[in-house]
Design a protein around this motif. Structure first.
Motif, PDB file in Angstrom:
ATOM      1  N   PHE B  20       0.843  -1.338   0.093  1.00 55.35           N
ATOM      2  CA  PHE B  20       0.013  -0.033   0.055  1.00 55.35           C
ATOM      3  C   PHE B  20       0.800   1.176   0.075  1.00 55.35           C
ATOM      4  O   PHE B  20       0.481   2.250  -0.761  1.00 55.35           O
ATOM      5  CB  PHE B  20      -1.008  -0.055   1.189  1.00 55.35           C
ATOM      6  CG  PHE B  20      -1.924   1.183   1.245  1.00 55.35           C
ATOM      7  CD1 PHE B  20      -2.766   1.359   0.296  1.00 55.35           C
ATOM      8  CD2 PHE B  20      -1.500   2.128   2.152  1.00 55.35           C
ATOM      9  CE1 PHE B  20      -3.541   2.645   0.247  1.00 55.35           C
ATOM     10  CE2 PHE B  20      -2.454   3.326   1.999  1.00 55.35           C
ATOM     11  CZ  PHE B  20      -3.178   3.576   1.136  1.00 55.35           C
ATOM     12  N   SER B  24      -0.408   3.507  -2.934  1.00 58.09           N
ATOM     13  CA  SER B  24      -0.965   4.861  -2.513  1.00 58.09           C
ATOM     14  C   SER B  24      -0.380   5.964  -3.557  1.00 58.09           C
ATOM     15  O   SER B  24      -0.970   6.848  -3.999  1.00 58.09           O
ATOM     16  CB  SER B  24      -0.924   5.198  -1.265  1.00 58.09           C
ATOM     17  OG  SER B  24       0.486   5.283  -0.892  1.00 58.09           O
ATOM     18  N   THR B  27      -1.604   5.571  -7.047  1.00 57.67           N
ATOM     19  CA  THR B  27      -2.781   5.638  -7.139  1.00 57.67           C
ATOM     20  C   THR B  27      -3.064   7.331  -7.465  1.00 57.67           C
ATOM     21  O   THR B  27      -3.912   7.940  -8.310  1.00 57.67           O
ATOM     22  CB  THR B  27      -3.968   5.311  -6.021  1.00 57.67           C
ATOM     23  OG1 THR B  27      -3.509   3.862  -6.220  1.00 57.67           O
ATOM     24  CG2 THR B  27      -5.309   5.478  -6.063  1.00 57.67           C
ATOM     25  N   PHE B 153       0.975   5.807   6.578  1.00 58.64           N
ATOM     26  CA  PHE B 153      -0.505   5.387   6.346  1.00 58.64           C
ATOM     27  C   PHE B 153      -1.354   6.506   7.065  1.00 58.64           C
ATOM     28  O   PHE B 153      -2.026   7.345   6.278  1.00 58.64           O
ATOM     29  CB  PHE B 153      -0.856   4.073   6.396  1.00 58.64           C
ATOM     30  CG  PHE B 153      -2.337   4.030   6.204  1.00 58.64           C
ATOM     31  CD1 PHE B 153      -2.918   4.146   4.908  1.00 58.64           C
ATOM     32  CD2 PHE B 153      -2.910   3.485   7.349  1.00 58.64           C
ATOM     33  CE1 PHE B 153      -4.333   4.087   4.810  1.00 58.64           C
ATOM     34  CE2 PHE B 153      -4.298   3.280   7.037  1.00 58.64           C
ATOM     35  CZ  PHE B 153      -5.044   3.502   5.998  1.00 58.64           C
ATOM     36  N   LEU B 238      -8.134   5.257  -3.775  1.00 63.14           N
ATOM     37  CA  LEU B 238      -7.156   4.944  -2.725  1.00 63.14           C
ATOM     38  C   LEU B 238      -7.703   3.759  -1.795  1.00 63.14           C
ATOM     39  O   LEU B 238      -7.057   2.978  -1.139  1.00 63.14           O
ATOM     40  CB  LEU B 238      -7.013   6.276  -1.994  1.00 63.14           C
ATOM     41  CG  LEU B 238      -5.674   7.136  -2.147  1.00 63.14           C
ATOM     42  CD1 LEU B 238      -5.700   8.382  -1.109  1.00 63.14           C
ATOM     43  CD2 LEU B 238      -4.509   6.270  -2.039  1.00 63.14           C
ATOM     44  N   ARG B 239      -9.240   3.918  -1.384  1.00 63.99           N
ATOM     45  CA  ARG B 239      -9.639   2.867  -0.598  1.00 63.99           C
ATOM     46  C   ARG B 239      -9.586   1.477  -1.226  1.00 63.99           C
ATOM     47  O   ARG B 239      -9.064   0.462  -0.504  1.00 63.99           O
ATOM     48  CB  ARG B 239     -11.114   3.035  -0.282  1.00 63.99           C
ATOM     49  CG  ARG B 239     -11.733   2.290   0.805  1.00 63.99           C
ATOM     50  CD  ARG B 239     -13.114   3.101   1.057  1.00 63.99           C
ATOM     51  NE  ARG B 239     -13.576   3.714   0.124  1.00 63.99           N
ATOM     52  CZ  ARG B 239     -15.270   3.337   0.186  1.00 63.99           C
ATOM     53  NH1 ARG B 239     -15.908   2.855   0.981  1.00 63.99           N
ATOM     54  NH2 ARG B 239     -15.642   3.688  -0.790  1.00 63.99           N
ATOM     55  N   PHE B 242      -6.101   0.151  -0.728  1.00 57.92           N
ATOM     56  CA  PHE B 242      -5.906  -0.070   0.548  1.00 57.92           C
ATOM     57  C   PHE B 242      -6.254  -1.598   0.688  1.00 57.92           C
ATOM     58  O   PHE B 242      -5.731  -2.586   1.129  1.00 57.92           O
ATOM     59  CB  PHE B 242      -6.458   0.897   1.395  1.00 57.92           C
ATOM     60  CG  PHE B 242      -6.261   0.478   2.895  1.00 57.92           C
ATOM     61  CD1 PHE B 242      -4.849   0.514   3.429  1.00 57.92           C
ATOM     62  CD2 PHE B 242      -7.211   0.144   3.668  1.00 57.92           C
ATOM     63  CE1 PHE B 242      -4.484   0.076   4.625  1.00 57.92           C
ATOM     64  CE2 PHE B 242      -6.852  -0.219   5.274  1.00 57.92           C
ATOM     65  CZ  PHE B 242      -5.852  -0.174   5.447  1.00 57.92           C
TER      66      PHE B 242
END
Lengths: 433, 315
Positions: B20, B24, B27, B153, B238-239, B242
């Motif tokens: 991630f 991240s 993304t 994060f 983003l979600r 994750f």
């Protein structure tokens, strides 16, 4: 994507052009026939065979990238599977003494390429653009990793080999000698090129262009872009399979490298460098890249670095590739204003080449200090001897790069001015791009 | 079995958080610039090699700080002098530019550090077992990795949701022109975002380097999985990134630790296979197919959700 490839297949016009058009295919056929008489050494024949295979492969890739606007990172999968199918086919034919001659084996590769493209193509072609590119990469990794697991079919790391001379001879040819393989490859190259060109002229080919340029409008007209992308994917897989089978016949072996990421990268490089906007682009790219990779690897140990930098330069400065760059000059040549631009090019070429020479020198010095560390600093790259340890050579490289860059920047501005003027004159005379 | 589950869960979450860290950045860059940075994993590799080189001279802690900075600077330069130029040539050219960049970075790393793995070690301060569960020592460095990635994060989450800069970035994601009209330098925001994104990838490289192998093919190994993560999560979400990171991290870690095969499950039924190709499938263990599981997962998920888990628009 539309700006990249506007004229992938210009409409057929008047009858005089038709003569010219058919003439060019016949000329190509005669050239392919005559080549072994001009360059008869085994090495050059092998090179020609490799180029022919690469041409089919790149043209098949351009069905995706140039015609339908799909950037695939996994096209080698169908090339590789075609190769494996051809090897297995040859072995089966030899064991069971089936009446199938070698020239038909590429068809086995093509059909298996089509078969696997139909299986693996349905999911990725649902999406376009970036998502398609990423999914094609994932599918390619899936197949490449599976090839190491399914050992009985793919032969593990070593691969699977076959003997092409064990098949039925055709007219006394057993396809042992290199020249016979060359003619086999040349025949299939011409046939595939004609077939793929014909494909661009069909209504389906036009719908591919439409999907590339405006998928929403295609939907309004009543076609499903997904189905068109899928069909284009299948055609591309078919021709890639033919290319892979020819490669397998040429080397008499197929291994996991055939369907790996590197192979997919090479066909992408070749097609894009040649130019995706014109049918002839991938052909030029295949010839250029195959020749370049053979020639550069003799000259320097880090040829891949130059290759990558060259690719980046093409993406940055000539997104139409070699053919796109050349075709941009067509209105100028027609209007007769090419001369001033050409003069500007020649002037700008001097500092640009100086800068490139400095860059190459710098890279080779670094290479001498890292890869060949501890060896004699007197070295040779591109046929030039130099001493990588002396501070003078560092100074020279830096001076060449910086000086070349400053002068080149000014010179290219001047070129841009000359270009604008020449293009304006050409436009006034009525010659448009 | 419980031991296996606990350890695998820990490792899986760790691997997922590392994924991630990179996904991240990828993304955010994708949603802002519309470019999927093919070279993102290469910056992860650069981070690891910079980390190795700097920790050789100055120790691990300076490396943890300087290496992402360096990589971020390179990333910003790539955006400023490369991508911005290529932008006018269209999306394909942009993607291909980063593709070429990934190729060049790999060759350069091979030239400088060679093809074999370098000796990038866990810092002495963290080279001890953190705790012992069921007779397995869990290394402190792995806990440190987990801590760093969770901290980043959280910091990212707060920066994006609560600060002014984060608001501008979020606005620029969807309405770059409007943000420009409001007087913000959108070009500079893009450059900063690209730099920060690549720096995050480099952080992942610095902390993953000692635990995994620091080698010139690490970008090539991780890159495709990273793209699977963003595609499965839904491009630009983003979600989704994750959830997909954790999912793939867990699934792959669990797969590696399992030894079952079709033969061992159905073997007692006496369905022995003599056909070689089927025998291959029959006898392969789950651990052996672990590398292809993320791709299989991708195909299965995309069959049912072509846009990915949280993807919304066709991009």
């Amino acid at each position: 994507m539309s700006d990249l490839s506007k004229v992938a297949a210009p409409p057929l016009s008047i009858s005089s052009n038709k003569v010219c058009f058919h003439g060019s295919w016949i000329a190509a056929a005669i050239a392919l026939l005559a080549l072994p008489y001009i360059f008869s050494s085994g090495g050059s024949l092998t090179t020609f065979s490799l180029i022919g295979i690469s041409i089919i492969f790149s043209l098949s890739y351009n069905i995706l990238l140039g015609q339908t606007g799909m950037l695939s990172f996994g096209h080698a999968v169908y090339y590789g599977l075609g190769g494996f199918a051809a090897i297995h086919g040859m072995n089966l034919i030899a064991t069971f003494k089936l009446p199938v001659p070698l020239p038909l084996v590429p068809l086995i590769g093509g059909i298996s390429g089509l078969f696997f493209a139909a299986i693996f193509g349905w999911v990725p072609t649902r999406r376009s653009r970036t998502a398609f590119a990423m999914i094609s990469l994932g599918v390619a990794e899936l197949v490449a990793s599976s090839s190491l697991i399914l050992r009985s079919f793919f032969g593990g790391e070593a691969g699977i080999s076959a003997n092409r001379t064990k098949l039925l001879p055709v007219f006394g040819w057993n396809f042992g000698p290199e020249v016979q393989i060359y003619y086999l490859v040349a025949f299939w190259t011409l046939l595939s090129a004609i077939a793929m060109y014909a494909l661009t002229r069909t209504p389906f080919g036009r719908m591919c262009n439409a999907v590339r340029d405006n998928p929403e409008r295609v939907q309004f007209v009543g076609y499903d872009p997904h189905v068109i992308r899928f069909l284009a994917f299948c055609f591309a897989g078919f021709f890639a399979g033919i290319a892979g089978a020819l490669a397998a016949i040429n080397f008499e072996i197929a291994n996991a490298a055939y369907l790996g990421a590197a192979q997919s990268g090479v066909v992408l490089f070749a097609t894009y460098i040649g130019g995706v906007g014109y049918f002839i682009g991938p052909i030029i790219g295949a010839i250029f890249v195959t020749y370049l990779s053979l020639a550069l690897s003799d000259l320097t140990t880090v040829w891949q670095l130059y290759f990558g930098l060259f690719f980046i330069a093409v993406v940055m400065f000539a997104p139409g590739g070699i053919t796109g760059l050349l075709m941009k000059h067509r209105p100028l040549v027609r209007a007769g204003t090419m001369f001033t631009v050409l003069r500007a090019y020649l002037v700008a070429l001097v500092p640009t080449l100086t800068m490139i020479a400095g860059l190459i020198l710098g890279i080779e010095i670094v290479v001498q200090h890292t890869i060949n560390a501890g060896e004699d600093p007197h070295t040779k790259a591109f046929g030039v001897h130099f001493n990588a340890a002396s501070p003078l050579i560092w100074l020279l490289a830096t001076a060449l790069v910086i000086g070349g860059f400053v002068v080149a920047r000014a010179a290219w501005r001047w070129v841009a001015k000359a270009w604008d003027e020449a293009l304006n004159t050409a436009r006034e005379k009525g010659f448009h791009a | 079995v419980l031991e296996l589950i606990v350890i695998s869960t820990l490792n899986g979450v760790l691997y997922g958080m590392l994924l991630f860290l990179m996904a991240s950045g990828l993304t955010v860059i994708f949603s802002m610039l519309g470019v999927l940075n093919f070279a993102h994993a290469s910056f992860y590799m650069l981070g690891a090699f910079f980390g190795f080189e700097i920790s050789r001279w100055f120790g691990f802690w300076p490396a943890l700080l300087v290496s992402p900075l360096l990589a971020g600077l390179i990333g910003a330069a790539v955006e400023r002098y490369g991508l911005r130029r290529v932008h006018k040539n269209g999306h394909v050219a942009e993607l291909l530019y980063t593709f070429g960049l990934a190729f060049v970075i790999e060759v350069v790393v091979e030239i400088i550090w060679g093809k074999s793995p370098v000796d990038y070690r866990v810092p002495r301060l963290l080279d001890f077992p953190a705790f012992t569960i069921f007779s397995t020592n869990y290394p402190a460095f792995k806990m440190f990795m987990l801590l760093v990635s969770v901290a980043i994060f959280l910091a990212l989450l707060i920066a994006l949701k609560k600060t002014r800069v984060g608001l501008i970035v979020q606005a620029a994601l969807t309405h770059p022109h409007m943000v420009g009209h409001l007087g913000h330098n959108v070009d500079r925001i893009f450059m900063m975002v690209f730099g920060v994104g690549t720096a995050l990838a480099a952080v992942a490289g610095v902390i993953a380097g000692p635990a995994l192998q620091t080698q010139s093919n690490m970008a090539e190994l991780l890159g495709p999985i990273l793209f699977v993560v963003v595609v499965v999560g839904g491009l630009g979400s983003l979600r989704g990134a994750f959830i997909a990171s954790l999912l793939i991290g867990l699934v792959q870690t669990f797969a590696v630790s399992m030894n079952g095969s079709l033969a061992s499950i159905f073997g007692p039924l006496g369905l022995g296979n003599t056909q070689p190709l089927l025998a291959d499938i029959w006898n392969v263990t789950i651990a052996q197919i672990a590398p292809i599981i993320p791709y299989l997962l991708m195909v299965v998920i995309l069959l049912f959700r072509p846009m990915g888990l949280f993807g919304t628009r066709e991009s």
